[in-house]
Scaffold this active site. Structure first.
Site, PDB file in Angstrom:
ATOM      1  N   GLY A  22      68.612 108.969  29.322  1.00 13.50           N
ATOM      2  CA  GLY A  22      67.513 109.712  29.254  1.00 13.50           C
ATOM      3  C   GLY A  22      68.114 110.843  29.665  1.00 13.50           C
ATOM      4  N   PHE A  23      67.605 111.946  29.900  1.00  4.04           N
ATOM      5  CA  PHE A  23      67.550 113.480  30.659  1.00  4.04           C
ATOM      6  C   PHE A  23      67.652 113.195  31.692  1.00  4.04           C
ATOM      7  CE2 PHE A  23      64.499 117.080  32.315  1.00  4.04           C
ATOM      8  CZ  PHE A  23      65.480 117.645  32.533  1.00  4.04           C
ATOM      9  N   ILE A  24      66.585 112.449  32.960  1.00  2.00           N
ATOM     10  CA  ILE A  24      66.534 112.584  34.131  1.00  2.00           C
ATOM     11  C   ILE A  24      67.148 111.146  34.811  1.00  2.00           C
ATOM     12  CG2 ILE A  24      64.746 111.904  36.001  1.00  2.00           C
ATOM     13  CD1 ILE A  24      62.210 113.256  34.410  1.00  2.00           C
ATOM     14  N   ASP A  43      69.701 101.046  28.776  1.00  2.00           N
ATOM     15  CA  ASP A  43      68.626 102.060  27.334  1.00  2.00           C
ATOM     16  C   ASP A  43      69.108 100.802  26.216  1.00  2.00           C
ATOM     17  OD1 ASP A  43      68.412 104.925  26.052  1.00  2.00           O
ATOM     18  OD2 ASP A  43      68.540 105.191  28.257  1.00  2.00           O
ATOM     19  N   THR A 107      56.920 100.305  24.068  1.00  2.00           N
ATOM     20  CA  THR A 107      57.654 100.613  25.245  1.00  2.00           C
ATOM     21  C   THR A 107      57.159 100.774  26.880  1.00  2.00           C
ATOM     22  OG1 THR A 107      58.522 101.797  23.812  1.00  2.00           O
ATOM     23  CG2 THR A 107      59.418 102.008  25.496  1.00  2.00           C
ATOM     24  N   ALA A 129      58.936 105.989  37.260  1.00  2.00           N
ATOM     25  CA  ALA A 129      58.448 106.580  36.468  1.00  2.00           C
ATOM     26  C   ALA A 129      57.152 106.229  35.878  1.00  2.00           C
ATOM     27  CB  ALA A 129      59.443 107.599  35.864  1.00  2.00           C
ATOM     28  N   TYR A 161      49.097 107.964  26.329  1.00  2.00           N
ATOM     29  CA  TYR A 161      50.101 107.969  27.029  1.00  2.00           C
ATOM     30  C   TYR A 161      50.031 108.271  28.940  1.00  2.00           C
ATOM     31  CZ  TYR A 161      55.092 110.105  29.236  1.00  2.00           C
ATOM     32  OH  TYR A 161      55.863 110.180  30.555  1.00  2.00           O
ATOM     33  N   LYS A 165      51.085 104.883  30.920  1.00  2.00           N
ATOM     34  CA  LYS A 165      51.931 104.966  32.206  1.00  2.00           C
ATOM     35  C   LYS A 165      50.608 105.005  33.218  1.00  2.00           C
ATOM     36  CE  LYS A 165      55.362 105.796  32.319  1.00  2.00           C
ATOM     37  NZ  LYS A 165      56.586 104.941  32.435  1.00  2.00           N
TER      38      LYS A 165
END
Ligand code: UDP
Length: 351
Positions: A22-24, A43, A107, A129, A161, A165
């Site tokens: 992913g991006f980060i 991933d 997820t 994260a 979301y 988290k």
């Protein structure tokens, strides 16, 4: 003075990075490789992209495993073979959260539970994260890690979301308290940089691509909502710094910039970088009501600013890269080989 770069204790260690395409995650993998770690990326390439790790596929210290973080057999094997785990695999982006809330829960909660159960079984240091979304719509600015969280009702999908988290955070801290699992939680505020896609709603890549196409920039609401954007290079420096610090264990840390900018100001900055035609900004910015941009009843966070005193006191971290420099990097990323980049700006009618 905190020296991150050459900590011999960590050199040569094996790191598992979930969501590492992913991006980060992919920037984190780059940083870990640069510091001498061996890196395994897990991933499922659902939102992560092969393109993000293509440049390290031949690196002798790098391996990519395509699988889901919810696959307990794979996770158990990978956790056994690693020294430290960075858990970044998650359903991300406000757009995705609104369109596919079931996936968000599966997820973010099932995947994190599988992962934490494995790291607890094998007693492996685990970096989790999390997100500034957990603060919800609290108006107490800046957000401190110990502040109360203010969330909307469960009938509003947007808050799922933040809840998912927060469950991850509770679970990680519970494993720490009950079985002594060394966990560190980092709450990421708005992170930007090359490789970020606007496909899932993120404002900076969307604005940059809209500007490059000569389209009006879609500013949601009145544009006076504000955010603090932090460069991904600063962010991965914080994550690795936390991983290498014994005092960080058992704690939650905000990771973000404190330089606040309204979305209208951001739009003006982006436009000023693409061309300097003296045409009216009104033609180049399109205000889109929230219920059209997202869903009826959507609640945006008006301001979001982190208090970063805890991470500063613990590892001496603070951001170094300013917004203008990151915007230049994002422009360069999208200008280079534009054809091969994913089309990230949805036509207004499909949003
Ligand atoms: N936003 C916008 N235009 C876009 C995408 C986002 O004005 O095309 C706004 C969004 O409503 C929010 C801010 O930009 O107020 C940051 O959005 P993003 O999705 O990047 O991150 P968030 O802070 O919402 O997690």
């Amino acid at each position: 003075m905190h020296a991150f770069r050459s900590n011999p204790r960590w050199n040569g260690l094996r790191a598992l990075v979930t969501g590492g395409a992913g991006f980060i995650g992919s920037h984190l993998a780059d940083e870990l490789l640069a510091r001498g770690y061996h890196v395994i990326v897990l991933d499922d390439l659902s939102t992560g992209r092969l393109d993000n790790v293509a440049h390290v596929l031949q690196h002798p210290g790098f391996r990519l495993i395509r699988d889901s973080v919810s696959n307990s057999v794979t996770i158990d094997q990978l956790v056994t073979s690693c020294d430290v785990v960075f858990h970044l695999a998650a359903a991300v982006g406000v757009d995705l959260v609104i369109r596919d809330p079931v996936r968000v829960f599966e997820t973010n909660i099932v995947g994190s539970h599988v992962l934490l159960a494995a790291t607890a079984r094998h007693h492996k240091k685990t970096l989790i994260a999390s997100t500034s979304e957990v603060y919800g719509k609290s108006e107490k600015i800046p957000y401190h890690e110990e502040d109360d969280r203010v969330l909307g009702p469960t009938s509003n999908t947007r808050w799922s979301y933040a809840i998912s988290k927060a469950v991850d955070e509770f679970l990680a801290l519970a494993y720490h308290q009950q079985v002594g699992l060394p966990v560190v939680i980092f709450r990421l505020f708005n992170t930007i940089g090359p490789r970020q896609t606007g496909r899932y709603g993120m404002v900076v890549p969307r604005f940059v691509q809209q500007a490059l196409r000569g389209e009006p920039l879609t500013v949601y609401g009145d544009g006076w909502q504000s955010r603090c954007f932090c460069d991904v290079d600063d962010v991965v420096r914080a994550i690795v710094g936390l991983a290498e610090c014994d005092d960080a264990v058992g704690n939650v840390f905000n990771v973000g910039s404190t330089a606040e900018v309204t979305i209208l100001e951001l739009a003006r900055k982006v436009l000023s970088l693409v061309d300097d035609r003296p045409s009216s900004l009104i033609d180049r910015i399109k205000l889109v009501p929230y219920d059209q941009a997202y869903a009826p009843g959507f609640e945006d966070t008006r301001r979001r600013v982190p208090d970063i005193s805890r991470i500063k006191a613990t590892i001496g971290w603070q951001p170094r890269i300013c917004l203008d420099d990151t915007l230049h990097r994002v422009f360069a990323y999208y200008r280079q080989d534009r054809e091969s980049r994913p089309a990230i700006v949805d036509p207004p009618t499909s949003r």
